[in-house]
Design a protein around this motif. Structure first.
Motif, PDB file in Angstrom:
ATOM      1  N   PRO A   1       0.824  -1.220   0.000  1.00  0.00           N
ATOM      2  CA  PRO A   1       0.000   0.000   0.000  1.00  0.00           C
ATOM      3  C   PRO A   1       0.860   1.273   0.000  1.00  0.00           C
ATOM      4  N   THR A   2       0.259   2.359  -0.465  1.00  0.00           N
ATOM      5  CA  THR A   2       0.970   3.646  -0.470  1.00  0.00           C
ATOM      6  C   THR A   2       0.664   4.409   0.823  1.00  0.00           C
ATOM      7  N   PRO A   3       1.496   5.379   1.219  1.00  0.00           N
ATOM      8  CA  PRO A   3       2.747   5.798   0.583  1.00  0.00           C
ATOM      9  C   PRO A   3       3.844   4.724   0.705  1.00  0.00           C
ATOM     10  N   ARG A   4       4.594   4.612  -0.373  1.00  0.00           N
ATOM     11  CA  ARG A   4       5.655   3.596  -0.343  1.00  0.00           C
ATOM     12  C   ARG A   4       7.005   4.143  -0.802  1.00  0.00           C
ATOM     13  N   ILE A   5       7.085   5.476  -0.850  1.00  0.00           N
ATOM     14  CA  ILE A   5       8.382   6.118  -1.090  1.00  0.00           C
ATOM     15  C   ILE A   5       8.470   7.322  -0.171  1.00  0.00           C
TER      16      ILE A   5
ATOM     17  N   GLU B   1      11.414  10.465   1.114  1.00  0.00           N
ATOM     18  CA  GLU B   1      12.779  10.980   1.043  1.00  0.00           C
ATOM     19  C   GLU B   1      13.388  10.984   2.445  1.00  0.00           C
ATOM     20  N   THR B   2      14.673  10.709   2.540  1.00  0.00           N
ATOM     21  CA  THR B   2      15.379  10.702   3.829  1.00  0.00           C
ATOM     22  C   THR B   2      16.682  11.489   3.633  1.00  0.00           C
ATOM     23  N   PRO B   3      17.373  11.850   4.718  1.00  0.00           N
ATOM     24  CA  PRO B   3      18.632  12.585   4.519  1.00  0.00           C
ATOM     25  C   PRO B   3      19.589  11.809   3.610  1.00  0.00           C
ATOM     26  N   SER B   4      19.981  12.426   2.503  1.00  0.00           N
ATOM     27  CA  SER B   4      20.893  11.817   1.518  1.00  0.00           C
ATOM     28  C   SER B   4      20.421  10.476   0.982  1.00  0.00           C
ATOM     29  N   GLY B   5      19.126  10.289   0.899  1.00  0.00           N
ATOM     30  CA  GLY B   5      18.659   9.019   0.353  1.00  0.00           C
ATOM     31  C   GLY B   5      17.148   8.935   0.299  1.00  0.00           C
ATOM     32  N   MET B   6      16.667   7.722   0.142  1.00  0.00           N
ATOM     33  CA  MET B   6      15.218   7.499   0.119  1.00  0.00           C
ATOM     34  C   MET B   6      14.908   6.117   0.677  1.00  0.00           C
ATOM     35  N   LEU B   7      13.679   5.982   1.163  1.00  0.00           N
ATOM     36  CA  LEU B   7      13.195   4.676   1.618  1.00  0.00           C
ATOM     37  C   LEU B   7      12.098   4.258   0.667  1.00  0.00           C
ATOM     38  N   ASN B   8      12.101   2.995   0.253  1.00  0.00           N
ATOM     39  CA  ASN B   8      10.980   2.520  -0.561  1.00  0.00           C
ATOM     40  C   ASN B   8      10.452   1.214   0.002  1.00  0.00           C
ATOM     41  N   SER B   9       9.150   1.027  -0.212  1.00  0.00           N
ATOM     42  CA  SER B   9       8.543  -0.266   0.149  1.00  0.00           C
ATOM     43  C   SER B   9       7.585  -0.646  -0.987  1.00  0.00           C
ATOM     44  N   ILE B  10       8.126  -0.647  -2.208  1.00  0.00           N
ATOM     45  CA  ILE B  10       7.291  -0.922  -3.387  1.00  0.00           C
ATOM     46  C   ILE B  10       6.663  -2.315  -3.288  1.00  0.00           C
ATOM     47  N   GLY B  11       7.451  -3.296  -2.870  1.00  0.00           N
ATOM     48  CA  GLY B  11       6.905  -4.650  -2.710  1.00  0.00           C
ATOM     49  C   GLY B  11       6.732  -5.386  -4.023  1.00  0.00           C
ATOM     50  N   LEU B  12       7.659  -5.149  -4.941  1.00  0.00           N
ATOM     51  CA  LEU B  12       7.711  -5.901  -6.210  1.00  0.00           C
ATOM     52  C   LEU B  12       6.448  -5.767  -7.054  1.00  0.00           C
ATOM     53  N   GLU B  13       5.903  -4.572  -7.148  1.00  0.00           N
ATOM     54  CA  GLU B  13       4.771  -4.380  -8.064  1.00  0.00           C
ATOM     55  C   GLU B  13       5.234  -4.663  -9.488  1.00  0.00           C
TER      56      GLU B  13
ATOM     57  N   ILE C   1      13.381   2.817   8.696  1.00  0.00           N
ATOM     58  CA  ILE C   1      12.061   3.357   9.069  1.00  0.00           C
ATOM     59  C   ILE C   1      12.154   4.882   9.077  1.00  0.00           C
ATOM     60  N   SER C   2      11.092   5.535   8.645  1.00  0.00           N
ATOM     61  CA  SER C   2      10.988   6.989   8.738  1.00  0.00           C
ATOM     62  C   SER C   2       9.699   7.312   9.498  1.00  0.00           C
TER      63      SER C   2
ATOM     64  N   ARG D   1       3.193  11.203  14.750  1.00  0.00           N
ATOM     65  CA  ARG D   1       3.672   9.967  15.388  1.00  0.00           C
ATOM     66  C   ARG D   1       3.472   8.741  14.505  1.00  0.00           C
ATOM     67  N   LYS D   2       3.227   9.014  13.227  1.00  0.00           N
ATOM     68  CA  LYS D   2       2.984   7.887  12.319  1.00  0.00           C
ATOM     69  C   LYS D   2       4.244   7.548  11.535  1.00  0.00           C
ATOM     70  N   ALA D   3       4.330   6.276  11.137  1.00  0.00           N
ATOM     71  CA  ALA D   3       5.381   5.879  10.199  1.00  0.00           C
ATOM     72  C   ALA D   3       5.056   6.515   8.850  1.00  0.00           C
ATOM     73  N   ASN D   4       6.069   6.983   8.146  1.00  0.00           N
ATOM     74  CA  ASN D   4       5.842   7.654   6.866  1.00  0.00           C
ATOM     75  C   ASN D   4       5.559   6.685   5.718  1.00  0.00           C
ATOM     76  N   LEU D   5       5.905   5.423   5.885  1.00  0.00           N
ATOM     77  CA  LEU D   5       5.564   4.409   4.875  1.00  0.00           C
ATOM     78  C   LEU D   5       4.373   3.612   5.391  1.00  0.00           C
ATOM     79  N   ALA D   6       3.426   3.314   4.516  1.00  0.00           N
ATOM     80  CA  ALA D   6       2.269   2.517   4.923  1.00  0.00           C
ATOM     81  C   ALA D   6       2.710   1.168   5.479  1.00  0.00           C
ATOM     82  N   ASN D   7       3.815   0.674   4.932  1.00  0.00           N
ATOM     83  CA  ASN D   7       4.345  -0.628   5.345  1.00  0.00           C
ATOM     84  C   ASN D   7       5.261  -0.527   6.576  1.00  0.00           C
ATOM     85  N   THR D   8       5.409   0.660   7.133  1.00  0.00           N
ATOM     86  CA  THR D   8       6.322   1.008   8.234  1.00  0.00           C
ATOM     87  C   THR D   8       7.799   0.845   7.839  1.00  0.00           C
ATOM     88  N   VAL D   9       8.182  -0.375   7.457  1.00  0.00           N
ATOM     89  CA  VAL D   9       9.590  -0.652   7.145  1.00  0.00           C
ATOM     90  C   VAL D   9       9.810  -0.589   5.639  1.00  0.00           C
TER      91      VAL D   9
END
Ligand SMILES: Cc1cc2nc3c(=O)[nH]c(=O)nc-3n(C[C@H](O)[C@H](O)[C@H](O)COP(=O)(O)O)c2cc1C
Length: 315
Positions: free
Chosen positions: A62-66, A68-80, A208-209, A215-223
């Motif tokens: 589920p989204t959000p799944r991207i 931005e983080t300091p000098s990088g990004m977190l994704n949890s696309i999950g092989l769509e 994790i972001s 107080r929520k995780a920024n990715l729907a998938n948390t990790v």
């Protein structure tokens, strides 16, 4: 203007593949190449790796799944992706026209799925290599409660998958490994012993972001999986470690943005390098990196780029 005739000195070999230069585009960050054709001269790359293909279509996480983080990004696309059948019908025809090595990344949910994907894809002449994605941080293998969640975290599982796939194809096999392990040497060795022609590392690092206010995780998938310049020192460490453990070539990646970054990976033991997150900032980054490597080779009188591999000075 860079003289293209000098490019022959940049050739590197990964299994049976000869790459005209060590620069490749990483899985999941270059689509199926067709999306990139208007932005970058794909024929200049040493190889491209497609988004990981699974046997059946997947919606991903589920989204959000991207984020931005300091000098990088977190994704949890999950092989769509739309699955193997669609890949063969709709992606292969464009890949057949490419004048570079096409590596198809595959992800299975059982050994049989890896075998089936490999067998089917090996029927196509445009496929130069199969990359086994054993390291997607956004897909859990086995029970959530078990400590070993990714195939590439377990050397026995790596050995099993690679040796079974090895029996199904004569194509070059690349095994994509995770940095989410304590001892990469053991895992790299397991891939080599099972018949992998090369290893690719690193895939993303678990992260994790969080939003302090909601107080929520920024990715729907948390990790998710962390990528980009933030992970470069970790990636260099993993390549350096793996280089001491295996004889097969290493495709090094993690935060590469420039030619200098690429050279640093080669000095730590990479034969080729992969560009991932950098493609999102500049889709033509690969050609800049290739030109930069050529310039580096010229100004530093490097006759053969292979002479840089593993030549980090540590004393
Ligand atoms: C949005 C996104 C999607 C990705 N999808 C895949 C994938 O499908 N298969 C895979 O093996 N790696 C995938 N990766 C991992 C990259 O191929 C690469 O290993 C990682 O991002 C580290 O390199 P980088 O820091 O240059 O991005 C993905 C990375 C990102 C950022």
């Amino acid at each position: 203007m860079v003289n293209k005739s000098k490019m022959k000195k940049l050739n590197v070999k990964i299994g049976k593949m000869v790459l005209r230069n060590p620069v490749t585009a990483l899985s999941g960050t270059f689509g199926y190449a067709e999306e990139m054709k208007d932005f970058v001269d794909i024929s200049r790359l040493g190889a491209i790796v497609t988004k990981s293909v699974t046997l059946n279509p997947r919606n991903g996480n589920p989204t959000p799944r991207i984020v931005e983080t300091p000098s990088g990004m977190l994704n949890s696309i999950g092989l769509e992706n739309k699955g193997l059948k669609d890949f063969i019908q709709n992606k292969i025809p464009f890949l057949e026209k490419l004048r570079t090595n096409v590596v198809v990344s595959i992800a299975g949910f059982s050994i049989q799925e890896f075998e089936k994907l490999t067998e089917r894809l090996s029927e196509y002449n445009c496929v130069s290599a199969i990359e086994l994605n054993l390291s997607c941080p956004n897909v859990i293998h086995g029970k959530k409660t078990t400590a070993k969640r990714l195939i590439a975290q377990d050397e026995v599982a790596v050995n099993k998958v690679v040796s079974r796939v090895r029996k199904k194809t004569k194509l070059t096999i690349i095994t994509k490994l995770t940095p989410n392990v304590t001892d990469i040497k053991k895992i790299a060795k397991a891939a080599e012993n099972a018949g992998s022609d090369a290893i690719s590392l690193i895939n993303t690092i678990f992260g994790i972001s969080v939003d302090a206010y909601s107080r929520k995780a920024n990715l729907a998938n948390t990790v998710g999986g962390l990528s980009g310049p933030a992970i470069k020192p970790v990636a260099l460490y993993f390549v350096h470690q793996a280089y001491q453990a295996v004889k097969i070539p290493i495709i090094g990646s993690g935060g590469i943005m420039s030619a200098e970054d690429a050279i640093e990976f080669m000095l730590c033991g990479a034969t080729a390098v992969g560009l991932g997150t950098a493609n999102f900032i500049n889709p033509a980054v690969a050609t800049n990196v290739i030109d930069g490597i050529m310039h580096y080779a010229k100004t530093n009188r490097i006759k053969n780029i292979n002479n840089l591999i593993g030549r980090i000075i540590t004393d």
